[in-house]
Design a protein around this motif. Structure first.
Motif, PDB file in Angstrom:
ATOM      1  N   GLY A  41     -50.020 115.785  11.238  1.00 21.98           N
ATOM      2  CA  GLY A  41     -49.584 115.573  12.464  1.00 21.98           C
ATOM      3  C   GLY A  41     -48.517 116.439  13.165  1.00 21.98           C
ATOM      4  O   GLY A  41     -48.523 116.858  14.129  1.00 21.98           O
ATOM      5  N   LYS A  42     -47.823 117.098  12.146  1.00 23.11           N
ATOM      6  CA  LYS A  42     -46.724 118.063  12.567  1.00 23.11           C
ATOM      7  C   LYS A  42     -47.364 119.583  13.434  1.00 23.11           C
ATOM      8  O   LYS A  42     -46.797 120.346  14.044  1.00 23.11           O
ATOM      9  N   ALA A  43     -48.772 119.705  13.257  1.00 28.05           N
ATOM     10  CA  ALA A  43     -49.325 120.652  13.692  1.00 28.05           C
ATOM     11  C   ALA A  43     -49.591 120.519  15.358  1.00 28.05           C
ATOM     12  O   ALA A  43     -49.694 121.748  15.972  1.00 28.05           O
ATOM     13  N   VAL A  44     -49.395 119.517  15.636  1.00 28.53           N
ATOM     14  CA  VAL A  44     -49.758 119.099  17.124  1.00 28.53           C
ATOM     15  C   VAL A  44     -48.791 118.177  17.746  1.00 28.53           C
ATOM     16  O   VAL A  44     -49.026 117.705  18.733  1.00 28.53           O
ATOM     17  N   ASP A  45     -47.720 117.833  16.928  1.00 23.59           N
ATOM     18  CA  ASP A  45     -46.853 116.914  17.468  1.00 23.59           C
ATOM     19  C   ASP A  45     -45.942 117.475  18.587  1.00 23.59           C
ATOM     20  O   ASP A  45     -45.494 116.644  19.261  1.00 23.59           O
ATOM     21  N   HIS A  46     -45.919 118.882  18.910  1.00 31.21           N
ATOM     22  CA  HIS A  46     -45.115 119.196  19.918  1.00 31.21           C
ATOM     23  C   HIS A  46     -46.264 119.115  21.487  1.00 31.21           C
ATOM     24  O   HIS A  46     -45.754 119.367  22.539  1.00 31.21           O
ATOM     25  N   GLU A  47     -47.447 118.786  21.044  1.00 27.94           N
ATOM     26  CA  GLU A  47     -48.421 118.693  22.139  1.00 27.94           C
ATOM     27  C   GLU A  47     -48.833 117.025  22.379  1.00 27.94           C
ATOM     28  O   GLU A  47     -49.283 116.780  23.570  1.00 27.94           O
ATOM     29  N   VAL A  48     -48.502 116.305  21.511  1.00 32.19           N
ATOM     30  CA  VAL A  48     -48.612 114.645  21.584  1.00 32.19           C
ATOM     31  C   VAL A  48     -47.477 113.913  21.266  1.00 32.19           C
ATOM     32  O   VAL A  48     -46.682 114.349  20.421  1.00 32.19           O
ATOM     33  N   ASP A  49     -47.205 113.129  22.152  1.00 32.59           N
ATOM     34  CA  ASP A  49     -46.221 112.170  22.225  1.00 32.59           C
ATOM     35  C   ASP A  49     -46.182 111.089  20.676  1.00 32.59           C
ATOM     36  O   ASP A  49     -47.365 110.735  20.501  1.00 32.59           O
ATOM     37  N   GLY A  50     -45.225 110.958  20.082  1.00 36.16           N
ATOM     38  CA  GLY A  50     -45.380 110.067  18.846  1.00 36.16           C
ATOM     39  C   GLY A  50     -44.908 110.634  17.709  1.00 36.16           C
ATOM     40  O   GLY A  50     -44.404 111.836  17.306  1.00 36.16           O
ATOM     41  N   ALA A  51     -44.592 109.697  16.549  1.00 33.56           N
ATOM     42  CA  ALA A  51     -44.300 110.373  15.360  1.00 33.56           C
ATOM     43  C   ALA A  51     -45.187 110.966  14.734  1.00 33.56           C
ATOM     44  O   ALA A  51     -46.528 110.665  14.856  1.00 33.56           O
ATOM     45  N   HIS A  52     -45.128 112.155  13.818  1.00 27.48           N
ATOM     46  CA  HIS A  52     -46.144 112.962  13.467  1.00 27.48           C
ATOM     47  C   HIS A  52     -46.689 112.124  12.232  1.00 27.48           C
ATOM     48  O   HIS A  52     -47.950 112.593  12.117  1.00 27.48           O
ATOM     49  N   ALA A  53     -46.380 111.263  11.922  1.00 29.44           N
ATOM     50  CA  ALA A  53     -46.968 110.668  10.523  1.00 29.44           C
ATOM     51  C   ALA A  53     -48.197 109.690  11.472  1.00 29.44           C
ATOM     52  O   ALA A  53     -49.331 109.729  10.845  1.00 29.44           O
ATOM     53  N   ILE A  54     -47.898 109.133  12.397  1.00 24.59           N
ATOM     54  CA  ILE A  54     -48.921 108.286  13.400  1.00 24.59           C
ATOM     55  C   ILE A  54     -49.921 109.137  13.825  1.00 24.59           C
ATOM     56  O   ILE A  54     -51.228 108.925  13.932  1.00 24.59           O
ATOM     57  N   ILE A  55     -49.499 110.283  14.394  1.00 22.64           N
ATOM     58  CA  ILE A  55     -50.340 111.263  14.996  1.00 22.64           C
ATOM     59  C   ILE A  55     -51.282 111.833  14.122  1.00 22.64           C
ATOM     60  O   ILE A  55     -52.314 112.069  14.339  1.00 22.64           O
ATOM     61  N   GLY A  56     -50.738 112.175  12.903  1.00 24.53           N
ATOM     62  CA  GLY A  56     -51.556 112.466  11.696  1.00 24.53           C
ATOM     63  C   GLY A  56     -52.665 111.631  11.206  1.00 24.53           C
ATOM     64  O   GLY A  56     -53.739 112.172  10.850  1.00 24.53           O
ATOM     65  N   ALA A  57     -52.189 110.337  11.265  1.00 25.49           N
ATOM     66  CA  ALA A  57     -53.028 109.407  10.806  1.00 25.49           C
ATOM     67  C   ALA A  57     -54.331 109.083  11.659  1.00 25.49           C
ATOM     68  O   ALA A  57     -55.539 109.251  11.233  1.00 25.49           O
ATOM     69  N   LYS A  58     -54.236 109.212  13.030  1.00 25.40           N
ATOM     70  CA  LYS A  58     -55.117 109.150  14.249  1.00 25.40           C
ATOM     71  C   LYS A  58     -55.980 110.532  13.882  1.00 25.40           C
ATOM     72  O   LYS A  58     -57.363 110.506  13.974  1.00 25.40           O
ATOM     73  N   LEU A  59     -55.422 111.541  13.717  1.00 22.30           N
ATOM     74  CA  LEU A  59     -56.176 113.122  13.554  1.00 22.30           C
ATOM     75  C   LEU A  59     -57.331 112.940  12.288  1.00 22.30           C
ATOM     76  O   LEU A  59     -58.436 113.129  12.374  1.00 22.30           O
ATOM     77  N   ALA A  60     -56.576 112.376  11.312  1.00 17.46           N
ATOM     78  CA  ALA A  60     -57.501 112.244  10.014  1.00 17.46           C
ATOM     79  C   ALA A  60     -58.437 111.052  10.226  1.00 17.46           C
ATOM     80  O   ALA A  60     -59.618 111.320   9.907  1.00 17.46           O
ATOM     81  N   LYS A  61     -58.410 110.006  11.001  1.00 23.31           N
ATOM     82  CA  LYS A  61     -59.434 109.132  11.288  1.00 23.31           C
ATOM     83  C   LYS A  61     -60.187 109.569  12.148  1.00 23.31           C
ATOM     84  O   LYS A  61     -61.582 109.305  11.926  1.00 23.31           O
ATOM     85  N   LYS A  62     -59.854 110.304  13.194  1.00 19.11           N
ATOM     86  CA  LYS A  62     -60.842 111.002  14.053  1.00 19.11           C
ATOM     87  C   LYS A  62     -61.888 111.812  13.328  1.00 19.11           C
ATOM     88  O   LYS A  62     -63.173 111.775  13.749  1.00 19.11           O
ATOM     89  N   TYR A  63     -61.469 112.644  12.407  1.00 18.71           N
ATOM     90  CA  TYR A  63     -62.152 113.566  11.541  1.00 18.71           C
ATOM     91  C   TYR A  63     -62.983 113.029  10.340  1.00 18.71           C
ATOM     92  O   TYR A  63     -63.336 113.849   9.597  1.00 18.71           O
ATOM     93  N   GLY A  64     -62.734 111.622  10.363  1.00 18.66           N
ATOM     94  CA  GLY A  64     -63.744 111.036   9.171  1.00 18.66           C
ATOM     95  C   GLY A  64     -63.138 110.893   7.971  1.00 18.66           C
ATOM     96  O   GLY A  64     -63.721 110.639   6.891  1.00 18.66           O
ATOM     97  N   GLU A  65     -61.596 110.994   7.715  1.00 18.28           N
ATOM     98  CA  GLU A  65     -60.933 110.669   6.539  1.00 18.28           C
ATOM     99  C   GLU A  65     -61.151 109.126   6.171  1.00 18.28           C
ATOM    100  O   GLU A  65     -61.146 108.334   6.756  1.00 18.28           O
ATOM    101  N   SER A  66     -61.120 109.166   4.785  1.00 15.02           N
ATOM    102  CA  SER A  66     -61.220 107.563   4.368  1.00 15.02           C
ATOM    103  C   SER A  66     -60.020 106.643   5.021  1.00 15.02           C
ATOM    104  O   SER A  66     -58.824 107.596   5.242  1.00 15.02           O
TER     105      SER A  66
END
Length: 520
Positions: free
Chosen positions: A370-395
């Motif tokens: 999530g730190k790769a895009v946290d300057h572009e998306v609002d929210g904590a980097h852990a939550i942003i990263g979880a959403k990214l991982a879910k979007k791209y098919g991670e378990s």
């Protein structure tokens, strides 16, 4: 032909016709008689058949009647036997009911007698209670006179004494349990963590948040600025990065929050300086090619990280996002290098625990995505990263580990705690992260002030760069058992009031000294 002949001929015809008619009539009469005879014969046969059928029907009916009578008699006999059996059963039940009725009557008499006895005893108890109450009141008044305290004061003293005893016993129990748990947990935890640290020693690269481009000479600054500032404006517009041209000799500073754009600006400026042709059209072309180079480098960095760890099956778009961490720093620590380090440590810890090593490494590698895009998306980097991982098919387990590594979401499995531990180890090792002197000193002061605010604390010392505080207490006020409770209260207060990476160890020290001097 004469009339007479004609008349004769007609007479002959009439005679022949009469004969034919007579013959036909005879045949018809004969046929009618034959038909009537056949009908009579058929009628007789039908009557005979009907009589035969009637006799057969009567015989069959008589046979059926006999058969039904036999069946009815058998069924009637069976029913009679069942009725007799039921009658015997009901007779036995009736006898049992009579016995039960007798027993109930006896019990009822016994209960009535017991009730009378209880009523008499209750009356006696009430009388005794009245006398005891009166005696108790007299005793209370006598005790109040002797002790010089009221009932409420005595209660308060008793409750305080019981509370102190309960706290003392509770502290002793906490100490005993804590000691037992530490003997087991600390030994195993230290073994696992020390093994993980010893088996991995990754290189550390500290990236600055600004980039510096060296110039061949100070005259190049004028060419970069261009006529009326056209070149520098074009470069800033194309890259989205601010160019700071000051008195620093032979250097230009690139400043921007987006590390990828800063890298594009650095490469572009170096190409322009080496080429020598600096004008707006050339700047746009160079920036476009530099952007392609950086995108390729990002992709290769992500693929190389996944390859080094043996983590396969990551979506190509997520690989690109992972590669962006190469140009991202956190507390002056390169995030991609940190993620690789966390993945190695998580894999080693999982191996020690007998868990899935590849799954733990996958979680560690992606935990800070999530730190790769946290300057572009609002929210904590852990939550942003979880959403990214879910979007791209991670378990789901990987998504949970990413979301829970800073406890933005409650941990759900042992892998979540492994990622937390590996993240803390990577960030806590000496030299991994840097912080400003002012923030560092302020944090140490806050730690000491919190500990000093508790009663019985003489002094507090923050050591290990603020990762441990040692609290010196008064031995007269703090017992061995209450020292355990004090350490827990201080730790809880620090958790509620301060934000800190990793963990802070609270050590409460109670010392008793006996001093004596010799005399002559």
């Amino acid at each position: 032909m004469s009339f007479t002949m004609m008349l004769a001929f007609m007479m002959v015809l009439l005679a022949v016709g009469a004969v034919i008619l007579y013959v036909i009539k005879g045949k018809i009469d004969q046929q009618r008689r034959d038909f009537l005879e056949e009908q009579r014969v058929a009628m007789d046969e039908a009557v005979k058949k009907a009589e035969t059928l009637l006799r057969e029907a009567k015989l069959e009916a008589r046979s059926r009647l006999l058969e039904m009578k036999s069946t009815f008699d058998a069924e009637t006999e069976e029913t009679r036997a069942e009725l007799k059996k039921e009658e015997r059963r009901l007779s036995k039940k009736s006898e049992k009911l009579d016995k039960l009725e007798d027993q109930c009557a006896k019990r009822e008499k016994s209960i009535e007698k017991n009730e009378r006895d209880i009523a008499e005893k209750l009356e006696s108890v009430i009388q005794k209670e009245k006398s005891y109450t009166q005696l108790l009141e007299e005793t209370k008044k006598e005790l109040e006179k002797v002790s010089g305290m009221t009932l409420e004061q005595a209660k308060e003293l008793l409750l305080k004494t019981m509370e102190d005893e309960a706290r003392h016993e509770g502290a002793k129990m906490v100490k005993k349990i804590t000691t037992e748990v530490r003997e087991k947990a600390d030994k195993e935890a230290k073994k696992i963590l020390s093994t993980a640290i010893q088996r991995y020693a990754g290189d550390y690269v500290a990236e600055r948040t600004v980039s510096v481009v060296n110039l061949p000479g100070d005259e190049m600054k004028g060419r970069i600025i261009g006529r009326e500032g056209r070149n520098i404006r074009a470069l800033e517009a194309a890259t989205g990065i601010d160019l700071i041209i000051d008195d620093t000799p032979e250097a230009v500073i690139l400043s921007g929050f987006n590390p990828v754009r800063r890298e594009v600006a650095r490469i572009s400026l170096e190409k322009l300086i080496s080429d020598g042709r600096i004008h707006p059209a050339r700047i746009e072309d160079v920036v476009a090619r530099a952007t392609e180079e950086v995108d390729l480098a990002i992709k290769e960095a992500g693929e190389q990280a996944a390859f080094d760890l043996g983590v396969h099956g990551i979506d190509p778009e997520l690989i690109k996002v992972l590669g962006k961490l190469k140009f991202r720093t956190s507390y002056a620590q390169n995030v991609l290098q940190h993620s690789i380090e966390v993945a190695f440590l998580a894999g080693i810890i999982a191996a020690e625990l007998g868990l899935d090593i590849k799954l733990a490494q996958r979680m560690g590698l992606l935990h800070d995505i999530g730190k790769a895009v946290d300057h572009e998306v609002d929210g904590a980097h852990a939550i942003i990263g979880a959403k990214l991982a879910k979007k791209y098919g991670e378990s789901e387990s990987v998504v949970n580990a990413i979301a829970a590594h800073h406890e933005d979401q409650m941990p759900e499995s042992v892998y979540d705690f492994i990622v937390q531990s590996a993240d803390a180890l990577s960030g806590a090792r000496p030299g991994a992260r840097k912080e400003s002197l002012e923030n560092y000193v302020k944090r140490l002061e806050d730690l000491e002030n919190i500990a000093n605010s508790f009663d019985g604390v003489v002094n507090t010392y923050a050591i290990q760069a603020g990762r441990e505080i040692r609290v010196i207490t008064e031995s007269e006020k703090i017992t061995d058992e209450s020292a355990i409770l004090l350490s827990k209260d201080i730790a809880r207060q620090i958790e509620e009031n301060l934000t800190f990476p990793g963990q802070v160890k609270v050590v409460v020290i109670r010392e008793t000294r006996a001093v004596e001097y010799t005399r002559k």
